[in-house]
Design a protein around this motif. Structure first.
Motif, PDB file in Angstrom:
ATOM      1  N   ILE A  37      33.509  43.207 -87.531  1.00  0.00           N
ATOM      2  CA  ILE A  37      33.655  42.043 -88.404  1.00  0.00           C
ATOM      3  C   ILE A  37      35.133  41.828 -88.678  1.00  0.00           C
ATOM      4  N   GLN A  38      35.465  40.632 -89.123  1.00  0.00           N
ATOM      5  CA  GLN A  38      36.865  40.308 -89.371  1.00  0.00           C
ATOM      6  C   GLN A  38      36.976  39.273 -90.476  1.00  0.00           C
ATOM      7  N   LEU A  39      38.134  39.238 -91.094  1.00  0.00           N
ATOM      8  CA  LEU A  39      38.433  38.229 -92.101  1.00  0.00           C
ATOM      9  C   LEU A  39      38.761  36.916 -91.398  1.00  0.00           C
ATOM     10  N   ALA A  40      38.199  35.822 -91.887  1.00  0.00           N
ATOM     11  CA  ALA A  40      38.450  34.529 -91.254  1.00  0.00           C
ATOM     12  C   ALA A  40      38.502  33.450 -92.323  1.00  0.00           C
ATOM     13  N   ARG A  41      39.204  32.383 -92.002  1.00  0.00           N
ATOM     14  CA  ARG A  41      39.205  31.205 -92.852  1.00  0.00           C
ATOM     15  C   ARG A  41      38.270  30.185 -92.226  1.00  0.00           C
ATOM     16  N   LEU A  42      37.255  29.784 -92.992  1.00  0.00           N
ATOM     17  CA  LEU A  42      36.281  28.799 -92.536  1.00  0.00           C
ATOM     18  C   LEU A  42      36.468  27.548 -93.375  1.00  0.00           C
ATOM     19  N   GLY A  43      37.080  26.546 -92.776  1.00  0.00           N
ATOM     20  CA  GLY A  43      37.406  25.360 -93.570  1.00  0.00           C
ATOM     21  C   GLY A  43      38.414  25.741 -94.635  1.00  0.00           C
ATOM     22  N   ARG A  44      38.019  25.615 -95.904  1.00  0.00           N
ATOM     23  CA  ARG A  44      38.940  25.904 -97.003  1.00  0.00           C
ATOM     24  C   ARG A  44      38.655  27.236 -97.684  1.00  0.00           C
ATOM     25  N   PHE A  45      37.670  27.999 -97.186  1.00  0.00           N
ATOM     26  CA  PHE A  45      37.374  29.267 -97.851  1.00  0.00           C
ATOM     27  C   PHE A  45      37.486  30.435 -96.869  1.00  0.00           C
ATOM     28  N   THR A  47      47.135  29.549 -99.478  1.00  0.00           N
ATOM     29  CA  THR A  47      46.468  30.180 -98.345  1.00  0.00           C
ATOM     30  C   THR A  47      47.100  31.511 -97.952  1.00  0.00           C
ATOM     31  N   GLU A  48      48.394  31.539 -97.789  1.00  0.00           N
ATOM     32  CA  GLU A  48      49.050  32.768 -97.346  1.00  0.00           C
ATOM     33  C   GLU A  48      48.910  33.874 -98.377  1.00  0.00           C
ATOM     34  N   THR A  49      49.045  33.525 -99.649  1.00  0.00           N
ATOM     35  CA  THR A  49      48.926  34.531-100.707  1.00  0.00           C
ATOM     36  C   THR A  49      47.520  35.112-100.753  1.00  0.00           C
ATOM     37  N   VAL A  50      46.519  34.243-100.691  1.00  0.00           N
ATOM     38  CA  VAL A  50      45.132  34.708-100.738  1.00  0.00           C
ATOM     39  C   VAL A  50      44.802  35.527 -99.497  1.00  0.00           C
ATOM     40  N   HIS A  51      45.262  35.085 -98.355  1.00  0.00           N
ATOM     41  CA  HIS A  51      45.027  35.845 -97.121  1.00  0.00           C
ATOM     42  C   HIS A  51      45.614  37.244 -97.233  1.00  0.00           C
ATOM     43  N   ALA A  52      46.801  37.352 -97.798  1.00  0.00           N
ATOM     44  CA  ALA A  52      47.432  38.664 -97.965  1.00  0.00           C
ATOM     45  C   ALA A  52      46.633  39.545 -98.924  1.00  0.00           C
ATOM     46  N   LEU A  53      46.148  38.962-100.021  1.00  0.00           N
ATOM     47  CA  LEU A  53      45.334  39.722-100.973  1.00  0.00           C
ATOM     48  C   LEU A  53      44.068  40.256-100.301  1.00  0.00           C
ATOM     49  N   THR A  65      43.481  40.621 -97.046  1.00  0.00           N
ATOM     50  CA  THR A  65      43.813  41.572 -95.984  1.00  0.00           C
ATOM     51  C   THR A  65      44.017  42.962 -96.559  1.00  0.00           C
ATOM     52  N   ASP A  66      44.673  43.034 -97.700  1.00  0.00           N
ATOM     53  CA  ASP A  66      44.898  44.324 -98.349  1.00  0.00           C
ATOM     54  C   ASP A  66      43.582  44.912 -98.862  1.00  0.00           C
ATOM     55  N   ARG A  67      42.774  44.084 -99.508  1.00  0.00           N
ATOM     56  CA  ARG A  67      41.530  44.576-100.109  1.00  0.00           C
ATOM     57  C   ARG A  67      40.511  45.028 -99.060  1.00  0.00           C
ATOM     58  N   PHE A  68      40.458  44.339 -97.922  1.00  0.00           N
ATOM     59  CA  PHE A  68      39.405  44.592 -96.948  1.00  0.00           C
ATOM     60  C   PHE A  68      39.924  45.179 -95.636  1.00  0.00           C
ATOM     61  N   ALA A  69      41.099  45.791 -95.694  1.00  0.00           N
ATOM     62  CA  ALA A  69      41.703  46.381 -94.488  1.00  0.00           C
ATOM     63  C   ALA A  69      40.784  47.419 -93.848  1.00  0.00           C
ATOM     64  N   ALA A  70      40.062  48.165 -94.664  1.00  0.00           N
ATOM     65  CA  ALA A  70      39.206  49.234 -94.135  1.00  0.00           C
ATOM     66  C   ALA A  70      38.032  48.687 -93.320  1.00  0.00           C
ATOM     67  N   PHE A  71      37.719  47.418 -93.489  1.00  0.00           N
ATOM     68  CA  PHE A  71      36.556  46.840 -92.817  1.00  0.00           C
ATOM     69  C   PHE A  71      36.934  45.920 -91.659  1.00  0.00           C
ATOM     70  N   GLU A  72      38.201  45.601 -91.543  1.00  0.00           N
ATOM     71  CA  GLU A  72      38.663  44.748 -90.445  1.00  0.00           C
ATOM     72  C   GLU A  72      38.445  45.474 -89.125  1.00  0.00           C
TER      73      GLU A  72
END
Length: 223
Positions: free
Chosen positions: A90-98, A176-182, A184-191
């Motif tokens: 699984i991976q972190l993704a931006r879908l539209g605005r979320f 967007t960039e700030t939230v993505h960074a947050l 990425t840090d929180r869910f790094a173990a699951f990326e």
């Protein structure tokens, strides 16, 4: 009361705990998982109310003649006859605005699970009212999605289904960039980690606007 059929990891699973701490709410127990956060809370208000999940059967009102116990029993039987679906990553993704966690590649088994869930539990759904359909903004949907909305009460089923576990509401471009960074840090173990879709949960919204709670969790048991 509305109900929904979702996939969610068990309450004690590391992903469920991490998501609950991010969202600020545990849908299994309905309890706050962290102190209020003025930065994060506005971002997660929507997904926190629904609880951490991936939609398999979107929220609906039970049709006349059915009750919660009957639906729960049917879901238990459905789950007992299913095999787990393993997502290799699984991976972190931006879908539209979320932002959401999504599979790194499509899964035919997952698509089959969603389609079977939608069709199996359609008889339990009360037909959507005109007001409920209008909330979905059918004018912004494709013709196929409008047909899905009319026939199943939700536009994003079958060909339009995309498995995702929502982590935010709409995010402004400036954030967007700030939230993505947050995230990425929180869910790094699951990326890039595998995810086992091995059960379905019955979620309940006791009254309009109230937070959804996990009513029951049914593991897949087919061998």
């Amino acid at each position: 009361m509305r109900v929904a059929i979702y996939f969610t990891p068990p309450a004690a699973a590391p992903l469920a705990r991490a998501a609950g701490e991010w969202l600020g709410r545990d849908a299994f127990h309905g309890a706050a998982t962290r102190p209020a956060d003025p930065v994060i809370d506005p971002l997660v208000a929507g997904p926190a109310r629904y609880g951490f999940h991936a939609t398999m059967r979107a929220p609906f009102t039970l049709a006349k003649g059915f009750d919660l116990a009957e639906l729960d029993e049917s879901l238990a039987g459905f789950a007992a006859a299913r095999q787990a679906v393993r997502l290799p990553a699984i991976q972190l993704a931006r879908l539209g605005r979320f932002f959401a966690l999504v599979p790194s590649a499509p899964s035919l088994d997952l698509a089959e699970l969603e389609a079977d869930t939608v069709r199996t539990f359609e008889p339990f759904r009360r037909a959507a009212t005109d007001a409920e359909i209008a909330k979905r903004r059918p004018q912004d949907l494709s013709e196929r999605q409008r047909t899905h909305l009319r026939d199943f009460g939700y536009p994003f089923v079958f060909e339009d289904f995309r498995f995702h576990m929502t982590l935010t509401g709409p995010v402004d471009e400036a954030q967007t960039e700030t939230v993505h960074a947050l995230l990425t840090d929180r869910f790094a173990a699951f990326e890039g980690a595998a995810l086992l879709v091995d059960g379905l949960a019955l979620f309940v919204e006791p009254a309009p606007g109230e937070p959804f709670r996990v009513h029951s969790l049914h593991p897949f048991d087919a061998r």
